[in-house]
Design a protein around this motif. Structure first.
Motif, mmCIF file in Angstrom:
data_model
loop_
_atom_site.group_PDB
_atom_site.id
_atom_site.type_symbol
_atom_site.label_atom_id
_atom_site.label_comp_id
_atom_site.label_asym_id
_atom_site.label_seq_id
_atom_site.Cartn_x
_atom_site.Cartn_y
_atom_site.Cartn_z
ATOM 1 N N GLY A 46 -78.172 46.067 -32.112
ATOM 2 C CA GLY A 46 -79.323 46.833 -32.556
ATOM 3 C C GLY A 46 -78.858 48.141 -33.151
ATOM 4 N N SER A 47 -79.814 48.979 -33.448
ATOM 5 C CA SER A 47 -79.423 50.254 -34.023
ATOM 6 C C SER A 47 -78.767 51.133 -32.966
ATOM 7 C CB SER A 47 -80.643 50.950 -34.610
ATOM 8 O OG SER A 47 -81.654 50.991 -33.646
ATOM 9 N N PHE A 48 -79.064 50.851 -31.730
ATOM 10 C CA PHE A 48 -78.452 51.644 -30.663
ATOM 11 C C PHE A 48 -76.984 51.305 -30.484
ATOM 12 C CE2 PHE A 48 -82.771 51.563 -28.341
ATOM 13 C CZ PHE A 48 -83.240 52.552 -29.180
ATOM 14 N N LEU A 65 -76.889 43.413 -21.548
ATOM 15 C CA LEU A 65 -76.564 44.838 -21.472
ATOM 16 C C LEU A 65 -76.724 45.446 -22.857
ATOM 17 C CD1 LEU A 65 -73.340 45.174 -19.284
ATOM 18 C CD2 LEU A 65 -75.661 45.829 -18.678
ATOM 19 N N LYS A 66 -77.614 46.383 -22.941
ATOM 20 C CA LYS A 66 -77.865 47.014 -24.232
ATOM 21 C C LYS A 66 -77.340 48.441 -24.161
ATOM 22 C CE LYS A 66 -81.841 47.914 -27.182
ATOM 23 N NZ LYS A 66 -83.265 47.676 -27.378
ATOM 24 N N MET A 67 -76.483 48.734 -25.085
ATOM 25 C CA MET A 67 -75.858 50.046 -25.043
ATOM 26 C C MET A 67 -76.543 50.999 -26.010
ATOM 27 S SD MET A 67 -72.016 51.208 -25.902
ATOM 28 C CE MET A 67 -72.431 51.300 -27.599
ATOM 29 N N LEU A 107 -80.972 44.362 -18.987
ATOM 30 C CA LEU A 107 -82.284 43.778 -19.267
ATOM 31 C C LEU A 107 -82.311 42.287 -18.960
ATOM 32 C CD1 LEU A 107 -82.638 45.409 -22.778
ATOM 33 C CD2 LEU A 107 -84.215 45.852 -20.904
ATOM 34 N N GLU A 108 -83.484 41.811 -18.764
ATOM 35 C CA GLU A 108 -83.686 40.378 -18.583
ATOM 36 C C GLU A 108 -83.142 39.636 -19.811
ATOM 37 O OE1 GLU A 108 -87.803 39.581 -18.113
ATOM 38 O OE2 GLU A 108 -87.532 37.416 -18.059
ATOM 39 N N TYR A 109 -82.407 38.604 -19.556
ATOM 40 C CA TYR A 109 -81.805 37.836 -20.656
ATOM 41 C C TYR A 109 -82.822 36.848 -21.214
ATOM 42 C CZ TYR A 109 -78.687 34.493 -22.977
ATOM 43 O OH TYR A 109 -78.087 33.661 -23.882
ATOM 44 N N CYS A 110 -82.998 36.893 -22.492
ATOM 45 C CA CYS A 110 -83.914 35.948 -23.164
ATOM 46 C C CYS A 110 -83.103 35.081 -24.113
ATOM 47 C CB CYS A 110 -84.989 36.706 -23.933
ATOM 48 S SG CYS A 110 -86.018 37.705 -22.896
ATOM 49 N N PRO A 111 -82.660 33.944 -23.657
ATOM 50 C CA PRO A 111 -81.774 33.125 -24.484
ATOM 51 C C PRO A 111 -82.448 32.586 -25.734
ATOM 52 C CG PRO A 111 -82.305 31.985 -22.441
ATOM 53 C CD PRO A 111 -82.937 33.329 -22.354
ATOM 54 N N LYS A 113 -83.824 34.193 -27.931
ATOM 55 C CA LYS A 113 -83.714 35.178 -29.027
ATOM 56 C C LYS A 113 -85.072 35.641 -29.539
ATOM 57 C CE LYS A 113 -79.128 35.011 -30.307
ATOM 58 N NZ LYS A 113 -78.328 35.566 -31.362
ATOM 59 N N GLU A 114 -85.057 36.108 -30.783
ATOM 60 C CA GLU A 114 -86.278 36.739 -31.297
ATOM 61 C C GLU A 114 -87.267 35.705 -31.843
ATOM 62 O OE1 GLU A 114 -84.815 39.241 -34.352
ATOM 63 O OE2 GLU A 114 -83.800 40.596 -32.991
ATOM 64 N N LEU A 115 -88.534 36.044 -31.751
ATOM 65 C CA LEU A 115 -89.569 35.190 -32.326
ATOM 66 C C LEU A 115 -89.347 35.072 -33.838
ATOM 67 C CD1 LEU A 115 -92.132 33.611 -31.755
ATOM 68 C CD2 LEU A 115 -93.439 35.713 -31.913
ATOM 69 N N THR A 170 -90.347 43.535 -26.069
ATOM 70 C CA THR A 170 -89.192 44.390 -25.774
ATOM 71 C C THR A 170 -89.135 45.550 -26.758
ATOM 72 O OG1 THR A 170 -86.845 44.288 -25.182
ATOM 73 C CG2 THR A 170 -87.485 43.156 -27.209
ATOM 74 N N ASP A 171 -88.133 46.372 -26.629
ATOM 75 C CA ASP A 171 -87.858 47.500 -27.526
ATOM 76 C C ASP A 171 -88.971 48.547 -27.500
ATOM 77 O OD1 ASP A 171 -86.756 49.163 -29.329
ATOM 78 O OD2 ASP A 171 -86.405 47.660 -30.876
ATOM 79 N N PHE A 172 -88.858 49.439 -26.562
ATOM 80 C CA PHE A 172 -89.884 50.462 -26.396
ATOM 81 C C PHE A 172 -89.415 51.819 -26.923
ATOM 82 C CE2 PHE A 172 -90.835 47.050 -23.520
ATOM 83 C CZ PHE A 172 -92.203 46.888 -23.697
ATOM 84 N N GLY A 708 -80.868 51.715 -42.008
ATOM 85 C CA GLY A 708 -82.044 51.452 -41.205
ATOM 86 C C GLY A 708 -81.729 51.498 -39.734
ATOM 87 N N ARG A 709 -82.737 51.221 -38.968
ATOM 88 C CA ARG A 709 -82.546 51.234 -37.524
ATOM 89 C C ARG A 709 -81.466 50.273 -37.117
ATOM 90 N NH1 ARG A 709 -87.183 50.069 -33.907
ATOM 91 N NH2 ARG A 709 -85.842 50.947 -32.340
ATOM 92 N N ARG A 710 -81.342 49.257 -37.894
ATOM 93 C CA ARG A 710 -80.359 48.272 -37.506
ATOM 94 C C ARG A 710 -79.022 48.531 -38.178
ATOM 95 N NH1 ARG A 710 -82.522 44.015 -34.824
ATOM 96 N NH2 ARG A 710 -84.765 44.100 -34.726
ATOM 97 N N GLY A 711 -78.868 49.694 -38.701
ATOM 98 C CA GLY A 711 -77.619 50.024 -39.365
ATOM 99 C C GLY A 711 -76.462 49.920 -38.405
HETATM 100 N N1 LIG Z 1 -83.152 40.772 -23.536
HETATM 101 C C1 LIG Z 1 -82.469 40.176 -24.518
HETATM 102 N N2 LIG Z 1 -82.103 38.902 -24.415
HETATM 103 C C2 LIG Z 1 -81.425 38.286 -25.405
HETATM 104 N N3 LIG Z 1 -81.051 38.888 -26.542
HETATM 105 C C3 LIG Z 1 -81.389 40.158 -26.710
HETATM 106 C C4 LIG Z 1 -82.107 40.881 -25.719
HETATM 107 N N4 LIG Z 1 -82.306 42.134 -26.156
HETATM 108 C C5 LIG Z 1 -81.751 42.196 -27.359
HETATM 109 N N5 LIG Z 1 -81.184 41.017 -27.711
HETATM 110 C C6 LIG Z 1 -80.483 40.696 -28.947
HETATM 111 O O1 LIG Z 1 -79.889 41.873 -29.435
HETATM 112 C C7 LIG Z 1 -80.373 42.180 -30.732
HETATM 113 C C8 LIG Z 1 -80.599 43.664 -30.871
HETATM 114 O O2 LIG Z 1 -81.444 44.100 -29.847
HETATM 115 P P1 LIG Z 1 -82.641 45.112 -30.105
HETATM 116 O O3 LIG Z 1 -83.420 44.642 -31.282
HETATM 117 O O4 LIG Z 1 -83.389 45.294 -28.848
HETATM 118 O O5 LIG Z 1 -81.828 46.393 -30.458
HETATM 119 P P2 LIG Z 1 -82.427 47.659 -31.095
HETATM 120 O O6 LIG Z 1 -81.370 48.701 -31.080
HETATM 121 O O7 LIG Z 1 -83.692 47.981 -30.414
HETATM 122 O O8 LIG Z 1 -82.679 47.163 -32.549
HETATM 123 P P3 LIG Z 1 -83.693 47.764 -33.554
HETATM 124 O O9 LIG Z 1 -84.062 49.087 -33.029
HETATM 125 O O10 LIG Z 1 -82.931 47.809 -34.814
HETATM 126 O O11 LIG Z 1 -84.851 46.809 -33.557
HETATM 127 C C9 LIG Z 1 -81.643 41.391 -30.890
HETATM 128 O O12 LIG Z 1 -81.768 40.974 -32.176
HETATM 129 C C10 LIG Z 1 -81.473 40.222 -29.962
HETATM 130 O O13 LIG Z 1 -80.895 39.139 -30.657
#
Ligand SMILES: Nc1ncnc2c1ncn2[C@@H]1O[C@H](COP(=O)(O)OP(=O)(O)OP(=O)(O)O)[C@@H](O)[C@H]1O
Length: 849
Positions: A46-48, A65-67, A107-111, A113-115, A170-172, A708-711
């Motif tokens: 993600g962008s983070f 684990l989201k960093m 975070l809870e793992y969502c295998p 992926k995204e909708l 997700t993503d708050f 972008g955010r996803r940079g």
């Molecule tokens: N809980 C989760 N379970 C499985 N995959 C996840 C989860 N959270 C994030 N991911 C994966 O990691 C990617 C990036 O996560 P996320 O979109 O939450 O990051 P972000 O920094 O918020 O991105 P952005 O702000 O650009 O939308 C997602 O596209 C998704 O594939």
């Protein structure tokens, strides 16, 4: 007796080997462990920062684990709000680990992926599945709204699918509370999902912009393309404000259309409440059930019903106590939602126990939301959706692929089969379910493969050839002929949706005869269009700009990462974000309010915004009603998909809210400080240096960075450099902040536009407490504070950021002190933990819980 020469040499070799091994471990740059979690692989970025799949060492539960950077207020915001949510259709936040520079969210793992990705694969989602998924999404938003929070960045990319195919919000990062301020001003979100009032930069009611985004989501799920998405963002914005979306009767029914039309009302006051949405006929039977249960959950939580009341919880607590755990500390951590190691471990243990319990005593859920229930042929055929039977993304296709791959020695499939190409009966699906669940019995398998063989035979006879998972044109002709007998028109007034229409079959073509104008609608371009549409910036993609090349830019830290990246490349050929021209504001992160903390930014991005604003107004003011773009958009290179944005037009109150959120999470508010805030005192000298650093990082992060955010990080670095050297806005932030250098010790100063502050009255937001170490003192839960703002009244207010930055490491330190190490835990057997993690596919998350 001295060892022989040979023995001596052997000993030497052993010593040097183990020395080298240890040395090798020390010099490894690869990240292996974070807190109690062992990193397994990268699952996204993600962008983070990167997002890893990890395993909790003590429970072996999988988490993500989201960093994020500790200095990124969006991360703080995300943690602050996310930890308050305890709801089945919102990803769970188990634990927050703060290190010197980073924040890690477990975070809870969502295998699944995204909708968004699911939709890309499926092209369109059948109506019944839409109804189910959308009810879950609305349920999640309803829950968040009941907590007086607005998400403000609802989009397909922020909805994940868990292993059961349930939607999880997700993503708050853009969330804020609305308890103190009903009308907001910050323009944020993703252009194509933005409500007209946001585009027009009017003050808006937070809840209503979420409602609008829900409408966009539903439309896109059903149609496979977005209602407002043009090559040119200005046109997109014009359409959002002025046009009505066009509906394709081949994909949508009367109820669906009615609901979307209500959700996409230009006048926010005309948009329905979410209760109304959940009760809408389109949502039947899922909506009402979700509404009922969500209301129960909200009531229970608002009454302060704490954890540890259920039989299972008490049993687990007892076991832990017997094993020597400090159960009081666990209770405290969980009840106060500290998201520390204790709370994280408890949550994961509990989930595991629930899973084992449901394996021991499988019970048939009466809920319509139950996966078992929706597999029932009666319901399925009533709704006519084959996809209900495949809760995993990819549905039957995925299951089939798995099954076939198991049998790869005897059966081979040339290409992955799309669920859309299969038209199995409910019974077949059940058999397939059993197969995919790993409990397949030989006779079933046999049966299944017979059916598969028949299926291919039939298709072959009908002239279907699979190419890249899609039927070739010749097959479409056949399908078309077949569909003629099942055309939507003939079923339009039927109370029951046609299985064929709802099934995936229909997604592959539309009869020329069905179209009123007789035009043939070609499916493949539709899919392509959708790809670029969904990635709203992706519409400008070039052949060079793709996900692959973006990944290539990233430094691969290890072979492991390279492998992961390669996998990602295989999986997702998405277009990438490439730096857009500076005047491009809309889908890039444009001038976040962080960048304007205390400043009215004069950055390039700002000018780009105003230029775009001019564009918009010129477009909208065109007397002829034509699209007149007096400031044509500069050539865009390309971007990936929709990006979340936050504008410079953010109100000061929003900024205040953000900073207050940060304040809340990082320091305990004291009445004294609050008074000071209200009086507008400035203070803090020693925190100015960190603030300056932070300022520049904020600027580069969600600020005017053209990425972008996803940079990706390297690009961010570039933009940061640009900021530091060329942006006067960045300097301006620093200058203004520096001017308060000699103020009070305990607070940072933010030049704000404010007139006062309010305290939220939502009971649900109250009872929170981060680890007391955050502030260095035992802290009473602080309430989010938000300044009521008048743009005219621009004066500095105090805000206690100081300790947050200087004390952040203290939080980190203390958290790590609190963190449990493996040795702190007795053998997991002692506490009744089973090692068959993740194998069950139960109802652990059901609302009934
Ligand atoms: N809980 C989760 N379970 C499985 N995959 C996840 C989860 N959270 C994030 N991911 C994966 O990691 C990617 C990036 O996560 P996320 O979109 O939450 O990051 P972000 O920094 O918020 O991105 P952005 O702000 O650009 O939308 C997602 O596209 C998704 O594939």
């Amino acid at each position: 007796m001295f060892p022989s020469r040979l023995e001596q040499n052997q000993l030497k070799a052993n010593i040097s080997a183990s020395y080298n091994k240890l040395y090798g471990q020390f010099s490894l740059t690869e990240l292996r462990d974070v807190g109690n979690y062992r990193i397994l692989k990268i699952v996204g970025e993600g962008s983070f920062g990167k997002v890893y799949l990890a395993s909790h060492r003590l429970t072996h539960q999988k988490v993500v684990l989201k960093m994020g950077s500790k200095n990124d207020p969006n991360v703080v915001r995300e943690v602050f709000y996310h930890r308050q949510f305890d709801y089945v259709y919102i990803t769970k936040l188990y634990e927050v680990i703060v290190t010197e520079n980073s924040v890690w969210m477990a975070l809870e793992y969502c295998p699944g992926k995204e909708l968004y990705e699911y939709l890309l694969v499926k092209k369109r989602i059948p109506l019944d599945e839409c109804s189910r998924l959308f009810s879950q999404i609305v349920g999640a938003v309803f829950y968040a709204h009941s907590m007086k929070c607005v998400h403000r960045d609802l989009k397909l990319e922020n909805i994940l699918l868990d292993k059961k195919g349930q939607a999880k919000l997700t993503d708050f990062g853009f969330t804020r509370e609305c308890a103190t301020k009903g009308i907001l001003e910050t323009v944020c979100g993703t252009t194509v999902y933005m409500a007209p009032e946001l585009i027009e930069r009017k003050p808006y009611e937070g809840y209503k912009i979420d409602t609008w985004s829900l409408g966009i989501i539903l439309y896109t799920m059903i149609h496979g393309s977005m209602p407002f998405d043009e090559e040119d963002d200005i046109k997109t914005k014009y359409k959002i404000v002025n046009d009505e979306p066009s509906y394709d009767d081949n994909f949508i029914d009367v109820n669906g259309k009615d609901l979307i039309m209500q959700l996409l009302q230009k006048d926010p006051n005309q948009r329905p409440s979410l209760t109304h949405v959940l009760q809408h006929p389109f949502m039947h039977p899922y909506g009402c059930s979700i509404l009922e249960k969500t209301e129960k959950t909200i009531k229970r939580q608002s009454q302060g019903c704490k954890h540890f009341h259920s039989k299972l919880e008490r049993k687990l607590l007892k076991k832990l106590k017997q094993s020597g755990f400090d159960t009081q500390a666990i209770k405290q951590s969980v009840n106060k939602k500290k998201c520390d190691a204790l709370a994280g471990t408890w949550q994961l243990l509990l989930e595991k126990e629930k899973r084992s319990e449901s394996l021991r005593h499988p019970k048939r859920s009466r809920s319509v939301l139950s996966v078992k229930k929706v597999f029932e042929p009666s319901l399925s055929s009533r709704k006519g959706s084959e996809d209900l039977k495949s809760p995993e993304p990819g549905g039957k296709a995925a299951s089939l692929k798995r099954i076939m791959s198991r049998k790869s020695d005897t059966v081979s499939i040339r290409q992955p089969i799309n669920a859309a190409q299969l038209n199995l009966s409910p019974h077949q699906s059940q058999a397939e379910q059993a197969e995919s669940g790993g409990n397949a019995r030989p006779n079933k398998k046999h049966n299944f493969f017979n059916k598969m063989t028949n299926f291919f035979k039939t298709k072959k006879q009908n002239g279907v050839h699979y190419q890249n998972g899609s039927p070739s044109p010749s097959s479409k002709n056949t399908d078309k002929r077949k569909r003629n007998t099942n055309s939507f028109e003939s079923n339009k007034n039927s109370p029951h949706r046609s299985p064929t229409r709802n099934g995936n079959e229909t997604t592959h073509g539309i009869d020329t005869e069905d179209k009123p104008n007789g035009k043939l609608k070609i499916e493949e371009p539709m899919l392509k269009k959708f790809k670029s549409n969904t990635s709203s910036e992706g519409s400008r993609q070039t052949s060079m700009g793709n996900y692959d090349s973006e990944l290539d830019h990233r430094p691969a830290n290890s072979e492991h990462e390279v492998l992961e990246d390669n996998k990602l490349l295989e999986q997702r050929g998405r277009p990438m974000s490439i730096l857009s021209q500076q005047s491009e504001m809309s889908n890039d992160t444009y001038n976040s309010e962080y960048s304007t903390d205390g400043n009215i930014s004069n950055s390039k991005a700002n000018s780009s915004i105003s230029s775009t604003n001019r564009n918009i107004s010129s477009v909208m003011l065109s007397p002829s009603g034509d699209l007149t773009d007096s400031h044509p958009t500069q050539s865009r290179v390309t971007t990936r998909r929709s990006m979340s944005i936050m504008s410079s037009a953010s109100s000061a109150s929003e900024r205040s809210s953000r900073t207050d959120s940060f304040y809340d999470i990082s320091t305990a508010s004291s009445p004294k400080t609050m008074d000071l805030r209200a009086m507008g005192n400035y203070s803090n000298a020693d925190t100015m240096v960190p603030r300056m650093t932070v300022g520049s990082q904020w600027l580069s992060k969600r600020g005017r960075s053209p990425v972008g955010r996803r940079g990706r990080p390297p690009k961010r670095n570039i933009s940061r450099k640009l900021m530091n050297h060329s942006s006067s806005a960045a300097q301006s932030v620093i200058q203004e902040e520096s001017s308060f250098d000699n103020e009070d010790d305990n607070s940072g100063v933010l030049l704000e536009e404010t007139e006062g502050h309010g305290v939220p009255d939502t009971p649900l937001l109250h009872d929170l407490e981060m680890p007391s170490s955050v502030s260095g003192t035992p802290s009473k839960p602080s309430t989010p504070v938000c300044a009521e703002v008048q743009p005219t009244d621009r004066r500095p207010i105090l805000f206690a950021m100081g300790r947050s930055f200087s004390g952040g490491s203290r939080w980190s330190r203390n958290i790590s002190e609190e963190r449990l190490s493996t040795s702190d835990f007795p053998s997991l057997q002692n506490v009744g933990v089973h090692s068959d993690i993740g194998s069950a596919d139960d109802e652990d998350n059901s609302l009934e819980d």
